[in-house]
Enzyme design. Structure first.
Site, mmCIF file in Angstrom:
data_model
loop_
_atom_site.group_PDB
_atom_site.id
_atom_site.type_symbol
_atom_site.label_atom_id
_atom_site.label_comp_id
_atom_site.label_asym_id
_atom_site.label_seq_id
_atom_site.Cartn_x
_atom_site.Cartn_y
_atom_site.Cartn_z
ATOM 1 C CD GLU A 31 -2.271 -1.110 3.058
ATOM 2 O OE1 GLU A 31 -1.655 -0.768 3.787
ATOM 3 O OE2 GLU A 31 -3.363 -1.473 2.893
ATOM 4 C CB CYS B 247 -0.755 34.793 12.470
ATOM 5 S SG CYS B 247 -0.507 36.143 13.503
HETATM 6 N N1 LLP Z 1 -1.105 1.867 4.814
HETATM 7 C C1 LLP Z 1 -1.237 2.010 6.040
HETATM 8 C C2 LLP Z 1 -1.864 1.115 6.839
HETATM 9 C C3 LLP Z 1 -0.968 3.377 6.569
HETATM 10 O O1 LLP Z 1 -1.173 3.696 7.657
HETATM 11 C C4 LLP Z 1 -0.156 4.314 5.622
HETATM 12 C C5 LLP Z 1 0.270 5.739 6.133
HETATM 13 C C6 LLP Z 1 0.279 3.821 4.297
HETATM 14 C C7 LLP Z 1 -0.254 2.653 4.006
HETATM 15 C C8 LLP Z 1 0.751 4.535 3.429
HETATM 16 O O2 LLP Z 1 2.066 4.987 3.660
HETATM 17 P P1 LLP Z 1 3.158 5.747 2.990
HETATM 18 O O3 LLP Z 1 3.479 4.637 1.644
HETATM 19 O O4 LLP Z 1 2.525 6.919 2.260
HETATM 20 O O5 LLP Z 1 4.230 5.855 3.849
HETATM 21 N N2 LLP Z 1 1.326 12.118 7.322
HETATM 22 C C9 LLP Z 1 2.520 11.559 7.693
HETATM 23 C C10 LLP Z 1 2.460 10.265 7.026
HETATM 24 C C11 LLP Z 1 1.366 9.156 7.831
HETATM 25 C C12 LLP Z 1 1.092 8.015 6.973
HETATM 26 C C13 LLP Z 1 0.037 7.382 7.908
HETATM 27 N N3 LLP Z 1 -0.170 5.895 7.161
HETATM 28 C C14 LLP Z 1 3.514 12.301 6.794
HETATM 29 O O6 LLP Z 1 3.365 13.462 6.251
HETATM 30 O O7 LLP Z 1 4.734 11.810 6.763
#
Ligand code: LLP
Length: 433
Positions: free
Chosen positions: A287, A358
């Protein structure tokens, strides 16, 4: 940053288009996505699975950036989709995403969310907790629908960008614990109910991970459990979903692996473990969110005020900030950037890029090397494609930025810039008595 971002003439060029012209045409702040890069990232995963001859699904984690247009691109690339809310599912439906390729996540799915998933016959629900099982037991009976599910477990591995931690019992709000028997209890409950088809197991060990070690450790942990469950209950997983989290390059300090390497490491370990247990090799699902869209995105800003504190610092303010990119404020995330209209000029000074909210913490980049910078220049911040627009907010009532796709020398507006009347659309006037 990316190979597709080239320096031609005097201006930064992305996907065959002059970014300064884009900024003029669509205004700033502006998210631009190089769609060929999105496709390339998607195919790096897909092709590696194909080359290794393993059945797979690559599900785009739409939390990284969800809009109708991006989901249409992802659909074209043959990916599946991970959604975590009714809003993300709604967007997927609007994009015409095949519902049998949609997987639903969430640690607190509501009845409405589950009903929407069932009514639209989505491909599978990743079951997270006992409360959810109870809700699903009732709803699936009510709808007389058999639902494919994966059971989400916490393997006790916490992966960080550069290292990983092994914890006996993971302290996480997500999923069933492997170490205290809760996961097995959940599995039994799902396996003995005719409304569930337990397709397999899911785990996700973290985000922005560079090493393959953490993923391999997670596979080992999952197979420890599978071995036990196979012996106790004859359980054979058809699917192993190993989550997302594959790291990308934000600055030169980041050294992620080529995307295919993560797949190779996962496949190798799954094959070995399955052979040891003498069970068929399960389908492998992943994913990725960030790895699909992160480095395909660039944000363009207009530079406004410049404040120099002699001998201390030069603050260069842009017309966006933590409202379109909260990651520096929230995670101390680092970004690389260039002055788009001066890419061929020598770097002459060190400045810090401030947002316009701000709030003193609204700083996008500290100590960036730039040519002599002036008000009216266009700043391009790289690798903003994931968790930028997706985490945008209305602090100080700034309208949300616009999003443009560039592909083969063409640009296309895919999310309109928010207008002020839209900001107050939901407000109602105060009425006394
Ligand atoms: N699958 C699950 C169950 C997840 O919780 C996440 C991300 C992904 C896949 C995808 O992860 P990726 O491949 O995008 O790393 N807002 C944070 C990242 C939070 C990720 C949460 N879950 C940031 O800006 O770094």
């Amino acid at each position: 940053m990316t190979e597709r971002i080239t320096k031609v003439a005097e201006n930064l060029n992305v996907g065959g288009i002059d970014t300064v012209k884009l900024a003029k045409k669509h205004g700033t702040p502006l998210f631009i996505y190089d769609i060929n890069k999105v496709r390339e990232n998607a195919q790096a995963f897909v092709h590696t699975f194909q080359r290794l001859g393993v059945n797979s699904q690559v599900a785009y984690a739409s939390k990284a950036f969800s809009s109708i247009a991006i989901l249409q691109v992802v659909k074209e690339e043959g990916l599946s989709l991970d959604v975590v809310s009714q809003g993300e599912l709604h967007t997927a439906l609007q994009a015409g995403f095949p519902t049998d390729r949609i997987h639903m996540h969430g640690n607190n799915k509501s009845i409405e969310e589950l009903e929407m998933a069932i009514e639209n016959k989505i491909g599978c629900i990743v079951v997270d907790n006992f409360y959810e099982i109870e809700l699903l037991e009732h709803l699936l009976e009510k709808y007389n629908h058999k639902m494919s599910v994966l059971i989400r477990v916490t393997p006790g591995i916490e992966a960080h960008t550069h290292d990983y931690i092994l914890t006996g019992q993971e302290d996480s709000k997500f999923g069933f614990d492997l170490s205290n028997g809760q996961a097995e209890q959940a599995l039994m409950r799902l396996m003995t109910n005719e409304y569930f088809h337990v397709e397999g197991i899911h785990c996700h060990i973290g985000s922005q991970i560079f090493e393959t070690t953490g993923f391999v450790m997670a596979v080992k942990k999952l197979f420890d459990a599978i071995g036990k469950w196979n012996k106790n209950h004859g359980f054979i997983p058809e699917v192993l979903n190993l989550g997302g989290g594959f790291g990308i390059k934000y600055t030169d300090e980041d050294e992620p692996r080529p995307l295919g390497h993560y797949v190779e490491a996962l496949v190798e370990e799954v094959k070995e473990q399955a052979n040891q247990l003498q069970i068929p090799i399960p389908e492998i699902w992943i994913e990725p969110g960030r790895a699909i869209v992160g480095d395909a995105g660039t944000t363009l800003y207009n530079i406004g005020s410049i404040k120099e504190i002699p001998g201390v610092r030069k603050y260069v303010s842009v017309d966006g900030g933590m409202t379109d990119n909260i990651r520096p404020a929230l995670y101390n995330a680092k970004y690389a950037a260039v002055v788009a209209n001066k890419v061929n000029e020598p770097l002459e000074e060190t400045v810090s890029i401030a947002g316009k909210c701000c709030e003193s913490g609204d700083m996008l980049i500290w100590d960036l090397q730039v040519p002599k910078v002036e008000s009216g220049d266009i700043l391009a911040v790289f690798s903003t494609g994931a968790y930028g627009y997706a985490m945008a907010n209305h602090y100080n009532r700034f309208p949300k930025a616009a999003v443009v796709f560039v592909e083969d020398g063409q640009d296309q507006l895919v999310v309109k810039r928010e207008q002020y009347n839209e900001l107050t659309r939901l407000d109602l006037p105060y009425e006394r008595g």
